[in-house]
Structure formats: structure tokens, C-alpha cells
Scaffold this active site. Structure first.
Site, PDB file in Angstrom:
ATOM      1  CB  THR A   1      -6.214   7.617   8.070  1.00 41.84           C
ATOM      2  OG1 THR A   1      -5.194   8.013   9.008  1.00 41.84           O
ATOM      3  CG2 THR A   1      -6.393   8.692   7.021  1.00 41.84           C
TER       4      THR A   1
ATOM      5  N   GLY B   1      -7.727   2.729  11.158  1.00 42.20           N
ATOM      6  CA  GLY B   1      -8.360   1.499  10.689  1.00 42.20           C
ATOM      7  C   GLY B   1      -8.394   1.326   9.181  1.00 42.20           C
ATOM      8  CB  THR B   2      -6.914   3.201   6.300  1.00 45.84           C
ATOM      9  OG1 THR B   2      -5.681   3.374   6.984  1.00 45.84           O
ATOM     10  CG2 THR B   2      -7.669   4.496   6.324  1.00 45.84           C
ATOM     11  N   GLY B   3      -6.009   0.306   7.171  1.00 43.18           N
ATOM     12  CA  GLY B   3      -5.364  -0.945   6.755  1.00 43.18           C
ATOM     13  C   GLY B   3      -6.288  -2.129   6.958  1.00 43.18           C
ATOM     14  CB  CYS B   4      -8.472  -3.110   9.824  1.00 47.61           C
ATOM     15  SG  CYS B   4      -7.259  -2.874  11.120  1.00 47.61           S
TER      16      CYS B   4
ATOM     17  CE  LYS C   1      -1.711  -1.754   3.709  1.00 51.96           C
ATOM     18  NZ  LYS C   1      -2.430  -2.041   4.950  1.00 51.96           N
TER      19      LYS C   1
HETATM   20  O1  PXL Z   1      -4.824  -0.816  12.118  1.00 53.82           O
HETATM   21  C1  PXL Z   1      -4.115  -1.779  12.777  1.00 53.82           C
HETATM   22  C2  PXL Z   1      -4.872  -2.336  13.931  1.00 53.82           C
HETATM   23  C3  PXL Z   1      -5.261  -3.647  13.890  1.00 53.82           C
HETATM   24  N1  PXL Z   1      -5.924  -4.249  14.899  1.00 53.82           N
HETATM   25  C4  PXL Z   1      -6.239  -3.572  15.997  1.00 53.82           C
HETATM   26  C5  PXL Z   1      -5.887  -2.245  16.097  1.00 53.82           C
HETATM   27  C6  PXL Z   1      -5.176  -1.605  15.049  1.00 53.82           C
HETATM   28  C7  PXL Z   1      -4.801  -0.202  15.132  1.00 53.82           C
HETATM   29  O2  PXL Z   1      -4.975   0.481  16.058  1.00 53.82           O
HETATM   30  O3  PXL Z   1      -6.220  -1.587  17.198  1.00 53.82           O
HETATM   31  C8  PXL Z   1      -6.970  -4.245  17.101  1.00 53.82           C
END
Ligand code: PXL
Length: 273
Positions: free
Chosen positions: A208, A210-213, A175
Site C-alpha cells: 500500500t 503511496g496510496t495517500g499520494c 480517509k
Molecule cells: O505517502 C507519503 C509520501 C509522500 N511523499 C513522498 C514519500 C511518501 C511516503 O513514503 O516518500 C516523497
């Protein structure tokens, strides 16, 4: 009616923007039935991670067994796995249930700097989980950590993708969000033969979290429905672009993205409630 099902194996974000919560919201929005195996509970809001409480490896195994032995899953996503013991048991369960559509988001560090993966666990990720993965979705710092190389430009991203592919993962998505100096945002997909590039507009916002999740969850939902990797990544790029653009402005720090936005745009709906 046949509904596609996806399982996320990840951490809980009490603030609702990342982790299990982001994954389940994204699955729901993309018409996929979501299930979860929680690896760790975080006490978290938009200001940061205030506590991390990992579950035992046995608790993780039992959740996955409960799903694998009954409901089944068309695709699996992994997020925060925290330590090498959890990575090893998750890898064993993936093999046991013969799950082949596995999307690995190699979560390492939260936005505020809190560690979501212990240092010793990076090797376990490389040796146990990546060889089982259909897709891995690192951001640039994660790609650097996994490959041991500096990733400064697009050429470096291609080299890093080839190295990651050599670990046994079939498709690598690097990304471009962290390449702040680049005006356009470029996400790269490498399938072992060809490179594809997905460009999108860079949006100036602090919200932003949680964008990766969310991005990896959107890929997982599309793969669960049987879409190709290319089509799944294309949808995920659109999904996250809308989610970032339609800011909901929650919290005092880095706020969550808008998980409704992609479908609302498709339906031509306005926010009226
Ligand atoms: O975005 C990565 C991530 C993944 N999982 C959990 C998170 C975070 C970021 O804060 O809290 C549980």
C-alpha cells in the site's frame, strides 16, 4: 484539443510508488497533463526511506514560477513539503497565481516512520496553506495531528472534519484506511454543510505504499478536468481500490500500488505482456 493540466508540489520517491512519481502516473492515467515542482528528494525503496534531501525554498519557488508564468495549471496538489519555509513560499505562490483548485495532502510520516514534515511545520500548514485549500485529505493520524484530538470512531471523524473545516479549507476528506478494526473502509467528505461517505472493501495486503499520494492525485486530476468534489472523490476511491487490488508485487517490503489497474478495468483489458 484542450488538455487539462495539474501541478504537483511534492517530494520525489526514488522507488516510484509515492510522491511526485505516483502523482504524475496518476495524472497520466486520468488523461491530465502532469507537471511537478520538487520540494525534496528521498532515497527510498519498498523497505523504507534511506535519505531525505530537501531543496532550498528558492529552488521550489523557481519551479513554481516557471510553470505559473507559462503553462499554467487547472489544479494544484501539494504532498511532502518538509518544512515551514517551503510551506510559506508555496502558499505565497498559490496566492500570487490566484490558484483556487488546491488539493492538500498533509503528508507527515512515511510508512516506515520516517518524518516527511518537521514538527514545527504543522502550524504553518494550518495557518498558511489550509486556508487556501479547496480539499485536504488527511488519514486518521494526520487528522489527529492537525486537530489535536483523538480520532477513534466515525463520530470523532465528523468532529475532526468540522475542526479542519474551521481552518478555512472548503472540503475535508478523512480517509478511513487506518481504522483497521472496521471491516468496511469508510472515507468521509465534509463540505461545510453535509457529510458524504464512500465505502469500499478493505483489502488485506502489505503493498500500500503511496496510496495517500495516489488518492489525492486522482482527486486533483478530476478537479483539473472541472469535476465536482463529490465526483472527484468517488473516482479517486475507485482508482485506489483497483490500484491496491491488482497487486504488482514489487520489492521486498511495502510495494507500490498498480497505477494502470483503474483504466485497464474500464477498458476491459487483461495483463498479457
Ligand atoms: O505517502 C507519503 C509520501 C509522500 N511523499 C513522498 C514519500 C511518501 C511516503 O513514503 O516518500 C516523497
Amino acid at each position: 484539443m484542450s488538455i487539462s493540466k495539474a501541478l504537483t508540489i511534492a517530494g520525489s520517491d526514488s522507488g516510484g510508488g509515492a510522491g511526485i512519481q505516483a502523482d504524475l502516473k496518476t495524472f497520466q492515467e486520468l488523461n491530465v497533463f502532469g507537471m511537478s515542482a520538487i520540494t525534496a528528494v528521498t532515497a527510498q525503496n519498498t523497505l523504507g526511506v534511506h535519505g531525505v534531501f530537501p531543496l532550498t525554498a528558492d529552488a521550489v519557488v523557481q519551479q513554481i514560477e516557471a510553470i505559473g508564468s507559462d503553462l499554467g495549471a487547472d489544479a494544484i496538489k501539494t504532498g511532502m513539503l518538509f518544512n515551514s519555509e517551503i510551506i510559506e513560499v508555496v502558499s505565497d505562490q498559490i496566492k500570487r497565481f490566484n490558484w483556487s483548485r488546491v488539493i492538500v495532502d498533509p503528508v507527515m510520516i512515511a510508512k516506515g516512520g520516517a518524518s516527511l514534515l518537521q514538527d514545527e511545520a504543522v502550524e504553518a500548514l494550518k495557518n498558511h496553506l489550509l486556508p487556501l485549500a479547496l480539499v485536504v485529505t488527511p488519514n486518521i493520524p494526520e487528522a489527529e495531528e492537525l486537530t489535536g484530538m483523538k480520532v477513534n470512531n466515525l463520530d470523532d471523524r465528523q468532529t475532526a472534519a468540522k475542526i479542519l473545516h474551521s481552518y478555512g479549507v472548503k472540503n475535508v476528506v478523512i480517509k478511513g484506511g487506518h481504522a483497521d478494526s472496521e471491516e468496511q473502509l469508510v472515507d468521509l467528505l465534509f463540505d461545510g454543510t453535509e457529510f458524504s461517505y464512500f465505502t469500499s472493501r478493505r483489502i488485506d495486503t502489505k503493498n500500500t505504499h503511496g496510496t495517500g499520494c495516489t488518492f489525492a492525485a486522482a482527486i486533483t486530476a478530476e478537479v483539473a478536468k472541472g469535476k465536482s468534489i463529490f465526483d472527484a472523490v468517488e473516482t479517486a476511491v475507485d482508482f485506489i481500490q483497483e490500484a491496491i487490488k491488482e497487486d504488482i508485487g514489487l520489492g521486498l517490503g511495502h510495494g507500490p500500488t498498480n497505477h494502470w489497474a483503474y483504466q485497464m478495468k474500464r477498458r476491459g483489458q487483461q495483463y498479457v505482456e
